[in-house]
Design a protein around this motif. Structure first.
Motif, PDB file in Angstrom:
ATOM      1  N   MET A   1      12.593  60.013  -7.056  1.00 29.49           N
ATOM      2  CA  MET A   1      12.192  59.540  -5.732  1.00 29.49           C
ATOM      3  C   MET A   1      12.771  60.460  -4.659  1.00 29.49           C
ATOM      4  O   MET A   1      13.103  60.053  -3.589  1.00 29.49           O
ATOM      5  N   ASN A   2      12.878  61.753  -4.979  1.00 28.68           N
ATOM      6  CA  ASN A   2      13.511  62.649  -4.035  1.00 28.68           C
ATOM      7  C   ASN A   2      12.548  63.424  -3.165  1.00 28.68           C
ATOM      8  O   ASN A   2      12.939  64.359  -2.504  1.00 28.68           O
ATOM      9  N   THR A   3      11.293  63.059  -3.162  1.00 25.95           N
ATOM     10  CA  THR A   3      10.352  63.723  -2.279  1.00 25.95           C
ATOM     11  C   THR A   3       9.513  62.710  -1.537  1.00 25.95           C
ATOM     12  O   THR A   3       8.997  61.761  -2.116  1.00 25.95           O
ATOM     13  N   SER A   4       9.389  62.918  -0.250  1.00 26.63           N
ATOM     14  CA  SER A   4       8.610  61.984   0.559  1.00 26.63           C
ATOM     15  C   SER A   4       7.125  62.095   0.260  1.00 26.63           C
ATOM     16  O   SER A   4       6.345  61.244   0.674  1.00 26.63           O
ATOM     17  N   THR A   8       5.482  55.553  -0.914  1.00 25.89           N
ATOM     18  CA  THR A   8       4.532  54.600  -0.362  1.00 25.89           C
ATOM     19  C   THR A   8       5.045  54.201   1.020  1.00 25.89           C
ATOM     20  O   THR A   8       6.170  54.554   1.400  1.00 25.89           O
ATOM     21  N   ARG A   9       4.288  53.436   1.739  1.00 27.48           N
ATOM     22  CA  ARG A   9       4.757  52.942   3.041  1.00 27.48           C
ATOM     23  C   ARG A   9       6.007  52.091   2.880  1.00 27.48           C
ATOM     24  O   ARG A   9       6.935  52.174   3.666  1.00 27.48           O
ATOM     25  N   GLU A  10       6.019  51.266   1.851  1.00 26.11           N
ATOM     26  CA  GLU A  10       7.181  50.400   1.615  1.00 26.11           C
ATOM     27  C   GLU A  10       8.446  51.230   1.393  1.00 26.11           C
ATOM     28  O   GLU A  10       9.504  50.935   1.949  1.00 26.11           O
ATOM     29  N   VAL A  11       8.338  52.276   0.588  1.00 22.75           N
ATOM     30  CA  VAL A  11       9.486  53.130   0.301  1.00 22.75           C
ATOM     31  C   VAL A  11       9.908  53.885   1.557  1.00 22.75           C
ATOM     32  O   VAL A  11      11.096  53.968   1.875  1.00 22.75           O
ATOM     33  N   LEU A  12       8.941  54.434   2.278  1.00 24.96           N
ATOM     34  CA  LEU A  12       9.254  55.124   3.536  1.00 24.96           C
ATOM     35  C   LEU A  12      10.009  54.208   4.486  1.00 24.96           C
ATOM     36  O   LEU A  12      11.056  54.579   5.031  1.00 24.96           O
ATOM     37  N   GLU A  13       9.496  53.011   4.692  1.00 28.50           N
ATOM     38  CA  GLU A  13      10.136  52.089   5.627  1.00 28.50           C
ATOM     39  C   GLU A  13      11.518  51.671   5.123  1.00 28.50           C
ATOM     40  O   GLU A  13      12.446  51.515   5.916  1.00 28.50           O
ATOM     41  N   GLY A  14      11.666  51.527   3.826  1.00 27.76           N
ATOM     42  CA  GLY A  14      12.995  51.245   3.279  1.00 27.76           C
ATOM     43  C   GLY A  14      13.967  52.378   3.576  1.00 27.76           C
ATOM     44  O   GLY A  14      15.101  52.143   3.987  1.00 27.76           O
ATOM     45  N   TYR A  15      13.514  53.606   3.385  1.00 31.96           N
ATOM     46  CA  TYR A  15      14.364  54.770   3.664  1.00 31.96           C
ATOM     47  C   TYR A  15      14.718  54.827   5.156  1.00 31.96           C
ATOM     48  O   TYR A  15      15.877  55.059   5.510  1.00 31.96           O
ATOM     49  N   ILE A  16      13.727  54.615   6.009  1.00 33.93           N
ATOM     50  CA  ILE A  16      13.986  54.600   7.451  1.00 33.93           C
ATOM     51  C   ILE A  16      15.027  53.543   7.781  1.00 33.93           C
ATOM     52  O   ILE A  16      15.959  53.800   8.553  1.00 33.93           O
ATOM     53  N   PHE A  17      14.885  52.370   7.222  1.00 30.07           N
ATOM     54  CA  PHE A  17      15.815  51.284   7.524  1.00 30.07           C
ATOM     55  C   PHE A  17      17.232  51.615   7.041  1.00 30.07           C
ATOM     56  O   PHE A  17      18.206  51.302   7.717  1.00 30.07           O
ATOM     57  N   SER A  44      16.020  49.801  -3.298  1.00 28.49           N
ATOM     58  CA  SER A  44      17.118  49.977  -2.345  1.00 28.49           C
ATOM     59  C   SER A  44      18.227  50.836  -2.932  1.00 28.49           C
ATOM     60  O   SER A  44      18.729  51.761  -2.279  1.00 28.49           O
ATOM     61  N   ALA A  45      18.594  50.569  -4.161  1.00 27.54           N
ATOM     62  CA  ALA A  45      19.656  51.345  -4.814  1.00 27.54           C
ATOM     63  C   ALA A  45      19.252  52.818  -4.933  1.00 27.54           C
ATOM     64  O   ALA A  45      20.053  53.713  -4.645  1.00 27.54           O
ATOM     65  N   LYS A  46      18.012  53.075  -5.352  1.00 27.24           N
ATOM     66  CA  LYS A  46      17.529  54.455  -5.470  1.00 27.24           C
ATOM     67  C   LYS A  46      17.515  55.153  -4.123  1.00 27.24           C
ATOM     68  O   LYS A  46      17.929  56.307  -3.995  1.00 27.24           O
ATOM     69  N   LEU A  47      17.031  54.453  -3.105  1.00 29.80           N
ATOM     70  CA  LEU A  47      16.955  55.058  -1.773  1.00 29.80           C
ATOM     71  C   LEU A  47      18.338  55.281  -1.172  1.00 29.80           C
ATOM     72  O   LEU A  47      18.556  56.278  -0.476  1.00 29.80           O
ATOM     73  N   HIS A  48      19.263  54.382  -1.436  1.00 25.48           N
ATOM     74  CA  HIS A  48      20.640  54.590  -0.955  1.00 25.48           C
ATOM     75  C   HIS A  48      21.235  55.850  -1.590  1.00 25.48           C
ATOM     76  O   HIS A  48      21.887  56.642  -0.903  1.00 25.48           O
ATOM     77  N   ARG A  49      21.010  56.034  -2.891  1.00 25.58           N
ATOM     78  CA  ARG A  49      21.524  57.234  -3.564  1.00 25.58           C
ATOM     79  C   ARG A  49      20.885  58.494  -2.968  1.00 25.58           C
ATOM     80  O   ARG A  49      21.559  59.493  -2.727  1.00 25.58           O
ATOM     81  N   GLU A  50      19.582  58.418  -2.744  1.00 24.28           N
ATOM     82  CA  GLU A  50      18.884  59.567  -2.158  1.00 24.28           C
ATOM     83  C   GLU A  50      19.391  59.841  -0.745  1.00 24.28           C
ATOM     84  O   GLU A  50      19.671  60.988  -0.386  1.00 24.28           O
TER      85      GLU A  50
END
Length: 110
Positions: A1-4, A8-17, A44-50
């Motif tokens: 999950m290391n490339t934008s 998806t929109r959900e993942v993008l918004e999670g990363y933004i948040f 969330s855990a994946k995005l926090h690590r990223e």
């Protein structure tokens, strides 16, 4: 999950948040609750690590690229900005760092 490019929109918004919640270098309980409403615990855990691996420039670039690729309408961008403001004020504070992140993201998103 290391490339934008794959987000998806959900993942993008999670990363933004996650990015926004860390504007003052700590996520409050209230901010974590709002993030958990956006994305599931595993994402969330994946995005926090990223997020922890990314520098500020990488984060902004990922956000810009994904916003452009996902084709948000003007109304959707406005709604996203409103949700960001809600997150930034969730802990009852809106300090200088948070105001700076808010202003920067408004420019990036709009």
């Amino acid at each position: 999950m290391n490339t934008s490019n794959e987000w998806t929109r959900e993942v993008l918004e999670g990363y933004i948040f996650i990015y926004v919640a860390n504007a003052d270098f700590q996520e409050s309980y209230e901010e974590r609750e709002i993030i958990s409403e956006k994305i599931d615990a595993a994402t969330s855990a994946k995005l926090h690590r990223e997020f922890e691996k990314d520098n500020d420039n990488q984060s902004i670039t990922k956000i810009q690229d994904a916003i452009a690729r996902l084709g948000y309408t003007a109304d959707e961008k406005k709604q996203l900005i409103e949700e960001i403001k809600k997150l930034l004020t969730a802990d009852g504070q809106f300090d200088a760092a948070e105001k700076g992140i808010y202003a920067a993201l408004k420019r990036v998103i709009v």
